[in-house]
Design a protein around this motif. Structure first.
Motif, PDB file in Angstrom:
ATOM      1  N   ASP A  94      85.439  41.019  17.825  1.00  0.00           N
ATOM      2  CA  ASP A  94      85.204  42.319  17.189  1.00  0.00           C
ATOM      3  C   ASP A  94      85.799  42.349  15.788  1.00  0.00           C
ATOM      4  O   ASP A  94      85.161  42.840  14.841  1.00  0.00           O
ATOM      5  N   PHE A  95      87.022  41.853  15.674  1.00  0.00           N
ATOM      6  CA  PHE A  95      87.684  41.825  14.368  1.00  0.00           C
ATOM      7  C   PHE A  95      86.870  40.980  13.386  1.00  0.00           C
ATOM      8  O   PHE A  95      86.648  41.385  12.233  1.00  0.00           O
ATOM      9  N   ARG A  96      86.407  39.839  13.837  1.00  0.00           N
ATOM     10  CA  ARG A  96      85.646  38.953  12.944  1.00  0.00           C
ATOM     11  C   ARG A  96      84.312  39.583  12.545  1.00  0.00           C
ATOM     12  O   ARG A  96      83.862  39.433  11.410  1.00  0.00           O
ATOM     13  N   ARG A  97      83.686  40.301  13.466  1.00  0.00           N
ATOM     14  CA  ARG A  97      82.430  40.970  13.115  1.00  0.00           C
ATOM     15  C   ARG A  97      82.660  42.064  12.068  1.00  0.00           C
ATOM     16  O   ARG A  97      81.839  42.248  11.171  1.00  0.00           O
ATOM     17  N   ARG A  98      83.743  42.790  12.190  1.00  0.00           N
ATOM     18  CA  ARG A  98      84.040  43.875  11.246  1.00  0.00           C
ATOM     19  C   ARG A  98      84.394  43.355   9.871  1.00  0.00           C
ATOM     20  O   ARG A  98      83.988  43.927   8.847  1.00  0.00           O
ATOM     21  N   HIS A  99      85.151  42.279   9.805  1.00  0.00           N
ATOM     22  CA  HIS A  99      85.749  41.863   8.536  1.00  0.00           C
ATOM     23  C   HIS A  99      85.173  40.569   7.968  1.00  0.00           C
ATOM     24  O   HIS A  99      85.408  40.273   6.789  1.00  0.00           O
ATOM     25  N   GLY A 100      84.463  39.812   8.791  1.00  0.00           N
ATOM     26  CA  GLY A 100      83.943  38.536   8.324  1.00  0.00           C
ATOM     27  C   GLY A 100      84.969  37.430   8.497  1.00  0.00           C
ATOM     28  O   GLY A 100      86.175  37.662   8.551  1.00  0.00           O
ATOM     29  N   ARG A 101      84.472  36.214   8.564  1.00  0.00           N
ATOM     30  CA  ARG A 101      85.338  35.063   8.793  1.00  0.00           C
ATOM     31  C   ARG A 101      86.359  34.884   7.677  1.00  0.00           C
ATOM     32  O   ARG A 101      87.496  34.458   7.913  1.00  0.00           O
ATOM     33  N   ALA A 102      85.982  35.205   6.445  1.00  0.00           N
ATOM     34  CA  ALA A 102      86.876  34.967   5.309  1.00  0.00           C
ATOM     35  C   ALA A 102      88.120  35.850   5.349  1.00  0.00           C
ATOM     36  O   ALA A 102      89.134  35.517   4.736  1.00  0.00           O
ATOM     37  N   ALA A 103      88.075  36.966   6.082  1.00  0.00           N
ATOM     38  CA  ALA A 103      89.222  37.881   6.111  1.00  0.00           C
ATOM     39  C   ALA A 103      90.433  37.223   6.760  1.00  0.00           C
ATOM     40  O   ALA A 103      91.560  37.391   6.289  1.00  0.00           O
ATOM     41  N   GLN A 104      90.204  36.516   7.852  1.00  0.00           N
ATOM     42  CA  GLN A 104      91.268  35.766   8.538  1.00  0.00           C
ATOM     43  C   GLN A 104      90.669  34.424   8.958  1.00  0.00           C
ATOM     44  O   GLN A 104      90.315  34.220  10.118  1.00  0.00           O
ATOM     45  N   PRO A 105      90.550  33.487   8.026  1.00  0.00           N
ATOM     46  CA  PRO A 105      89.817  32.253   8.330  1.00  0.00           C
ATOM     47  C   PRO A 105      90.459  31.397   9.418  1.00  0.00           C
ATOM     48  O   PRO A 105      89.774  30.576  10.039  1.00  0.00           O
ATOM     49  N   ASP A 106      91.758  31.573   9.660  1.00  0.00           N
ATOM     50  CA  ASP A 106      92.458  30.752  10.649  1.00  0.00           C
ATOM     51  C   ASP A 106      92.815  31.545  11.904  1.00  0.00           C
ATOM     52  O   ASP A 106      93.726  31.173  12.652  1.00  0.00           O
TER      53      ASP A 106
END
Length: 280
Positions: A94-106
């Motif tokens: 859910d977090f990745r969908r909201r913010h995109g992979r670049a927001a927290q790449p690791d």
């Protein structure tokens, strides 16, 4: 290097408010960590830096872990009293969908799992609601996702629901009781071998003390001597301080949700204090 390690328990569902539900807390904490401009990184990165194997930039970083390996870690489940619970894995998605992979790449969560299937079945009946919520079929999929790592939380947690004494005279309900060669091999090496067989070709490299119980025999003798031989790089307790360059690799401290913090405000203060030290 000042890295706080945050820990959650998927079975902690005592309502649907932050203070009593680790799933609600986990989803909120992902947003808080990101809003504070902190980076989430894998626990193995932290250990590799401690051991001089890598030089990851760990300034203003946070590590996430969860304990016990219940199905709540990976699957959304309908709790009989508190309704549908979003899993840690799906909260990460859910977090990745909201913010995109670049927001927290690791972005990563280390899941410390209990190895013995029979012990997990006993715990499911004794401590949960007998719905087979302590299974292992999700381990490989979780690992393959790149968002969750499967690591060692002992053979059977030396859990109080098990018959006592256990093998090698092991008194149940207290991991401090694991204080002999035979008991350590039973609880830690046996778990290493079982989890490695399920996850081949990958093997676990991190161990977490059940109950946060750290005794001198394990942390100062057996693990320094036998840990690397059985494939372990480090072990985690509690301690409620950030990990730094001087931390003991066989007793790395963690903050436990619901114990060391019970609100977003308390966690915010903890994270900002660690970040300020790191910046200084």
């Amino acid at each position: 290097m000042q890295v706080p390690i945050l820990t959650y328990h998927g079975v902690n569902v005592a309502g649907n408010e932050y203070a009593g539900n680790d799933h609600v807390a986990f989803a909120a904490d992902l947003e808080l960590i990101h809003a504070l401009g902190l980076r989430i990184v894998p626990a193995q990165w932290l250990v590799d830096n401690l051991l001089g194997r890598a030089g990851h930039d760990l300034r203003r970083c946070v590590v996430l872990t969860c304990d016990d390996g219940s199905n709540f870690d990976y699957y959304d489940l309908d709790h009989p009293e508190h309704g549908s619970q979003r899993s840690f894995f799906n909260a990460l998605l859910d977090f990745r969908r909201r913010h995109g992979r670049a927001a927290q790449p690791d972005l990563h969560l280390t899941a410390f799992v209990i190895a013995d299937p029979q012990a997990r079945a006993r715990m499911d009946v004794s401590c949960l609601v007998g719905r087979n919520w302590m299974q292992q079929e999700w381990w490989r999929a979780a690992q393959a996702s790149g968002l969750i790592g499967i690591e060692n939380h002992s053979w059977d947690h030396n859990h109080p629901c098990l018959d006592s004494p256990g093998p090698h005279g092991l008194a149940r309900g207290d991991f401090h009781a694991v204080a002999s060669e035979e008991q350590a091999e039973f609880e830690i090496t046996q778990a290493q071998e079982y989890i490695a067989a399920q996850m081949a070709p990958r093997q676990p490299r991190l161990f977490c003390y059940p109950f946060g119980h750290v005794n001198d025999f394990l942390s100062r003798d057996w693990l320094p001597r036998r840990g690397p031989e059985v494939g372990l790089d480090a072990a985690f307790g509690d301690g409620a301080t950030p990990v730094n360059a001087d931390s003991d690799r066989w007793n790395l401290p963690r903050y436990i949700c619901g114990w060391h913090w019970r609100s977003p405000e308390q966690l915010r203060d903890t994270l900002l204090a660690a970040a300020d030290v790191a910046a200084a």
